[in-house]
Design a protein around this motif. Structure first.
Motif, mmCIF file in Angstrom:
data_model
loop_
_atom_site.group_PDB
_atom_site.id
_atom_site.type_symbol
_atom_site.label_atom_id
_atom_site.label_comp_id
_atom_site.label_asym_id
_atom_site.label_seq_id
_atom_site.Cartn_x
_atom_site.Cartn_y
_atom_site.Cartn_z
ATOM 1 N N CYS A 72 0.850 -1.191 0.000
ATOM 2 C CA CYS A 72 0.000 0.000 0.000
ATOM 3 C C CYS A 72 0.885 1.240 0.000
ATOM 4 O O CYS A 72 1.750 1.395 0.873
ATOM 5 N N VAL A 73 0.682 2.112 -0.959
ATOM 6 C CA VAL A 73 1.621 3.220 -1.131
ATOM 7 C C VAL A 73 1.576 4.197 0.030
ATOM 8 O O VAL A 73 2.527 4.942 0.267
ATOM 9 N N TYR A 74 0.487 4.206 0.790
ATOM 10 C CA TYR A 74 0.314 5.148 1.894
ATOM 11 C C TYR A 74 0.704 4.578 3.250
ATOM 12 O O TYR A 74 0.546 5.243 4.278
ATOM 13 N N ARG A 78 6.006 2.321 6.875
ATOM 14 C CA ARG A 78 7.195 2.290 6.023
ATOM 15 C C ARG A 78 8.449 2.787 6.759
ATOM 16 O O ARG A 78 9.538 2.248 6.581
ATOM 17 N N GLY A 89 10.663 2.378 0.719
ATOM 18 C CA GLY A 89 9.808 2.325 -0.457
ATOM 19 C C GLY A 89 9.658 0.898 -0.937
ATOM 20 O O GLY A 89 8.973 0.078 -0.318
ATOM 21 N N ASP A 93 8.152 -3.170 0.669
ATOM 22 C CA ASP A 93 7.233 -4.075 -0.019
ATOM 23 C C ASP A 93 7.842 -5.443 -0.291
ATOM 24 O O ASP A 93 7.096 -6.422 -0.439
ATOM 25 N N THR A 194 -3.831 0.518 -8.206
ATOM 26 C CA THR A 194 -2.605 1.317 -8.182
ATOM 27 C C THR A 194 -2.148 1.658 -6.769
ATOM 28 O O THR A 194 -0.956 1.775 -6.525
ATOM 29 N N VAL A 195 -3.090 1.804 -5.820
ATOM 30 C CA VAL A 195 -2.699 2.270 -4.498
ATOM 31 C C VAL A 195 -2.507 1.131 -3.501
ATOM 32 O O VAL A 195 -1.800 1.281 -2.510
ATOM 33 N N TRP A 266 6.870 8.247 -0.309
ATOM 34 C CA TRP A 266 6.455 7.196 -1.238
ATOM 35 C C TRP A 266 5.093 7.519 -1.848
ATOM 36 O O TRP A 266 4.867 7.336 -3.043
ATOM 37 N N PHE A 267 4.170 8.021 -1.025
ATOM 38 C CA PHE A 267 2.854 8.395 -1.538
ATOM 39 C C PHE A 267 2.963 9.581 -2.499
ATOM 40 O O PHE A 267 2.293 9.599 -3.538
ATOM 41 N N TRP A 270 4.034 8.407 -5.811
ATOM 42 C CA TRP A 270 2.911 7.767 -6.493
ATOM 43 C C TRP A 270 1.953 8.834 -7.048
ATOM 44 O O TRP A 270 1.494 8.736 -8.191
#
Length: 352
Positions: A72-74, A78, A89, A93, A194-195, A266-267, A270
């Motif tokens: 999850c990009v948010y 992280r 980043g 993942d 995408t997210v 990171w968000f 994106w």
């Protein structure tokens, strides 16, 4: 990489949690694990105390994994990967730390004379039912240990793999207080791809909610995150709440996107790639801080609760979503949005 003098994912101090000679690195050449590296370690402790517990609905957590292939990009967690000298980043993942001795360690710690049987929250840092759990199967042993001691617990997850352990959850519910929540922030399939690229689809998560409730495990939905300008219109919020209600969720609790260091960068990358036109609006809304302003949070909360009432989902009850702490600086306020909500709106919530 550093494995000493760490803090656990919830921020609790854990000096020398990992010894360097306890790390085994593995890769698996199967489609579901391609590109992911697993660092298997034997942790020295597994029940972690949450700092600032006086403002949380729980005080203790168990996190069998660090890093998360849900990608999850948010994700707020992280930043914790930097404590291991790992990238926050792509590294977060794809570089997954696995505490392979978690079940046996938990059994020992629960049996200690110092343990008082307090509630334990899981899924507060990274998802305990992420893809790695399909291979390492740590949760069955963890749930069994908690059930043997009749220790209350809660789980928050985006993973449908929780259904594998349905019978274990039913067994636990007969002897202790348990809580289960599934995170579904929106139902837009294009936004999801995408997210939250490594997660089961929102529809599959809602099907898991239905299965849990149909088998006697009441399940709430954490509507998280509500993403400003992408999933926050009244029409989008209504559609999500309607789907949550149709899945039989016991409650729905909204949570607006918050951007901590590590997640923010990171968000933003994106956002720059997928929605560059929104960059200025995000700068204005967040003003360099972590949280959206309170007026915005209250507006979202008010609309979600109004729609929940419309679709017959019971009202939010404090403590129902054990495992989801209150935002440290939040205050209660009257909701406003798609029509004013007369009752006071509970505090904006945030994950650790």
């Amino acid at each position: 990489m550093r494995w000493d003098n760490l803090t656990d994912g919830d921020g609790a101090a854990a000096p020398a949690l990992f010894a360097a000679d306890a790390v085994t690195t593995r890769t698996f050449d199967t489609p579901e694990f391609r590109g992911i590296t697993f660092h298997e370690i034997r942790a020295r402790s597994i029940v972690n105390r949450v700092p600032g517990a006086s403002r949380m609905p729980f005080e203790w957590t168990v996190n069998p994994y660090r890093g998360c292939s849900h990608a999850c990009v948010y994700c707020f967690a992280r930043k914790t990967h930097s404590y291991l000298d790992l990238d926050t980043g792509l590294g977060f993942d794809t570089q997954i730390v696995v505490k392979v001795n978690a079940p046996e360690l938990l059994r020992r710690e629960l049996a200690s004379g110092r343990w008082r049987g307090e509630h334990i929250a899981m899924g507060t840092n990274v998802d305990c039912y992420q893809r790695a759990e399909g291979r390492y199967r740590l949760m069955p042993g963890i749930l069994t240990a908690l059930t043997e001691r009749a220790n209350p617990f809660s789980i928050l997850t985006k993973g449908t793999l929780i259904l594998r352990d349905l019978e274990l959850l039913r067994r636990a519910s007969r002897v202790t207080d348990i809580g289960v929540s599934v995170s579904v922030g929106f139902t837009d399939p294009d936004l999801w791809r995408t997210v939250e690229p490594g997660t089961p689809s929102p529809q599959r998560r809602l099907e898991a909610v239905r299965t849990l409730t149909d088998h006697g495990i009441p399940c709430g939905v954490l509507m998280a995150p509500v993403i400003p300008f992408l999933s926050d219109s009244p029409e989008q919020l209504r559609a999500t709440v309607r789907a949550v209600a149709a899945a039989g969720a016991t409650s729905v609790t909204p949570l607006v996107l918050h951007l901590r260091p590590g997640a923010r960068e990171w968000f933003t990358a994106w956002l720059t790639h997928h929605h560059p036109r929104l960059l200025r609006r995000y700068d204005a809304l967040y003003e360099g801080g972590t949280y959206a302003p309170r007026w915005y949070q209250r507006r979202i909360t008010g609309m979600v609760h109004e729609f929940a009432d419309e679709y017959g989902i019971g009202p939010y009850r404090a403590g129902e979503h054990r495992g989801v702490p209150d935002r440290p600086d939040a205050d209660a306020g009257a909701g406003a949005g798609a029509g004013a909500v007369a009752a006071e709106v509970p505090d904006q919530l945030t994950l650790l």
